[in-house]
Design a protein around this motif. Structure first.
Motif, short mmCIF file in Angstrom:
data_model
loop_
_atom_site.label_atom_id
_atom_site.label_comp_id
_atom_site.label_asym_id
_atom_site.label_seq_id
_atom_site.Cartn_x
_atom_site.Cartn_y
_atom_site.Cartn_z
N UNK A 1 45.17 31.75 50.66
CA UNK A 1 44.31 32.90 50.51
C UNK A 1 42.87 32.46 50.62
N UNK A 2 42.10 33.17 51.44
CA UNK A 2 40.73 32.75 51.66
C UNK A 2 39.78 33.23 50.57
N UNK A 3 40.14 34.30 49.84
CA UNK A 3 39.30 34.85 48.78
C UNK A 3 40.10 34.96 47.48
N UNK A 4 40.37 33.85 46.81
CA UNK A 4 41.21 33.89 45.60
C UNK A 4 40.50 34.56 44.43
N UNK A 5 41.30 35.04 43.49
CA UNK A 5 40.76 35.58 42.24
C UNK A 5 40.41 34.40 41.35
N UNK A 6 39.12 34.20 41.10
CA UNK A 6 38.67 33.07 40.27
C UNK A 6 37.77 33.51 39.13
N UNK A 7 37.26 34.74 39.19
CA UNK A 7 36.32 35.21 38.17
C UNK A 7 36.72 36.60 37.68
N UNK A 8 36.11 37.07 36.60
CA UNK A 8 36.39 38.41 36.10
C UNK A 8 36.00 39.46 37.14
N UNK A 9 34.92 39.21 37.86
CA UNK A 9 34.50 40.15 38.92
C UNK A 9 35.58 40.27 39.99
N UNK A 10 36.15 39.13 40.39
CA UNK A 10 37.25 39.15 41.36
C UNK A 10 38.44 39.92 40.80
N UNK A 11 38.74 39.68 39.54
CA UNK A 11 39.90 40.32 38.91
C UNK A 11 39.73 41.83 38.83
N UNK A 12 38.52 42.29 38.51
CA UNK A 12 38.26 43.74 38.45
C UNK A 12 38.48 44.37 39.82
N UNK A 13 37.99 43.72 40.88
CA UNK A 13 38.20 44.24 42.23
C UNK A 13 39.68 44.31 42.56
N UNK A 14 40.44 43.28 42.15
CA UNK A 14 41.89 43.22 42.39
C UNK A 14 42.57 44.37 41.63
N UNK A 15 42.23 44.55 40.36
CA UNK A 15 42.84 45.60 39.54
C UNK A 15 42.52 46.98 40.08
N UNK A 16 41.29 47.17 40.56
CA UNK A 16 40.93 48.45 41.17
C UNK A 16 41.76 48.71 42.43
N UNK A 17 41.91 47.67 43.25
CA UNK A 17 42.63 47.81 44.52
C UNK A 17 44.08 48.18 44.32
N UNK A 18 44.71 47.62 43.28
CA UNK A 18 46.15 47.82 43.11
C UNK A 18 46.50 48.81 41.99
N UNK A 19 45.55 49.70 41.67
CA UNK A 19 45.88 50.88 40.89
C UNK A 19 45.83 50.77 39.39
N UNK A 20 45.20 49.73 38.84
CA UNK A 20 45.21 49.55 37.39
C UNK A 20 44.05 50.25 36.68
N UNK A 21 43.10 50.79 37.42
CA UNK A 21 41.94 51.44 36.79
C UNK A 21 41.97 52.94 37.06
#
Length: 209
Positions: A26-46
């Motif tokens: 993966x070229x853009x891994x989840x490494x920070x809280x900011x990354x995690x928030x973007x991931x959670x938004x993308x996959x329906x958790x917010x």
């Protein structure tokens, strides 16, 4: 005969988990809280993301919901186990779909039991013959066990399932993200589109993510 529900998603799962395997990168891994928030938004958790009313949820509460779903230790933090899970290659469909998609899961169905598929693109790592055989075997895995016929047609023919490989933006609302991350997505009956990320390193080996 019972009507066949959600076949497009079920066949898509076979493609990802059994037939076409992708290397874990993966070229853009989840490494920070900011990354995690973007991931959670993308996959329906917010649920507040597109809410019409004032709404806010804390990062720990969003993270706890994710950790519960994947049976991780519930810490509310972006710990190592959670990072590892978030960085695994996955399906592009949200874990917690919006209301419209949730309704589609329970109401979408094929109205007939004789279906066709058209293979309209190929990965770069496999030959057309290899890819054709893999897709045929994936559909065969279903038709061996359910009262359903799924037959191939030509690449330009009209079909119930249209299978293709794309890069990044590709004329739907679900852009791919390069190697790793989202591997593929599919659409509910009676749409039947199945899209794979062409930037993945697809192989024939078995892989369970």
């Amino acid at each position: 005969m019972k009507q066949i529900h959600n076949i497009v998603l079920l066949v898509f799962i076979i493609f990802i988990d059994v037939s076409l395997a992708a290397k874990k990168s993966r070229k853009d891994p989840v490494v920070s809280e900011e990354d995690a928030v973007a991931w959670l938004n993308k996959f329906g958790y917010n649920p507040c993301l597109n809410s019409a009313v004032q709404c806010s949820l804390s990062f720990p509460s969003l993270m706890e919901e994710y950790q519960k779903r994947y049976r991780l230790k519930v810490t509310g933090k972006l710990d190592d186990a959670t990072k590892k899970q978030m960085n695994r290659p996955r399906c592009g469909i949200a874990d917690k779909p919006v209301a419209l998609n949730a309704a589609a899961i329970t109401t979408s169905k094929w109205t007939h039991s004789s279906l066709t598929y058209s293979l309209r693109g190929f990965p770069t790592q496999l030959s057309q013959t290899q890819t054709t055989n893999i897709i045929r075997e994936a559909f065969q895995a279903w038709t061996d066990h359910v009262p359903l016929r799924i037959e191939p047609v030509c690449s330009t023919c009209s079909a119930n399932f249209t299978i293709n490989f794309f890069r990044e933006e590709h004329s739907d609302a679900y852009a791919f993200d390069g190697s790793g991350g989202t591997l593929a997505h599919a659409f509910f009956p009676e749409d039947g589109r199945v899209h794979f990320d062409k930037d993945e390193a697809w192989t024939e080996r078995l892989a369970w993510f």
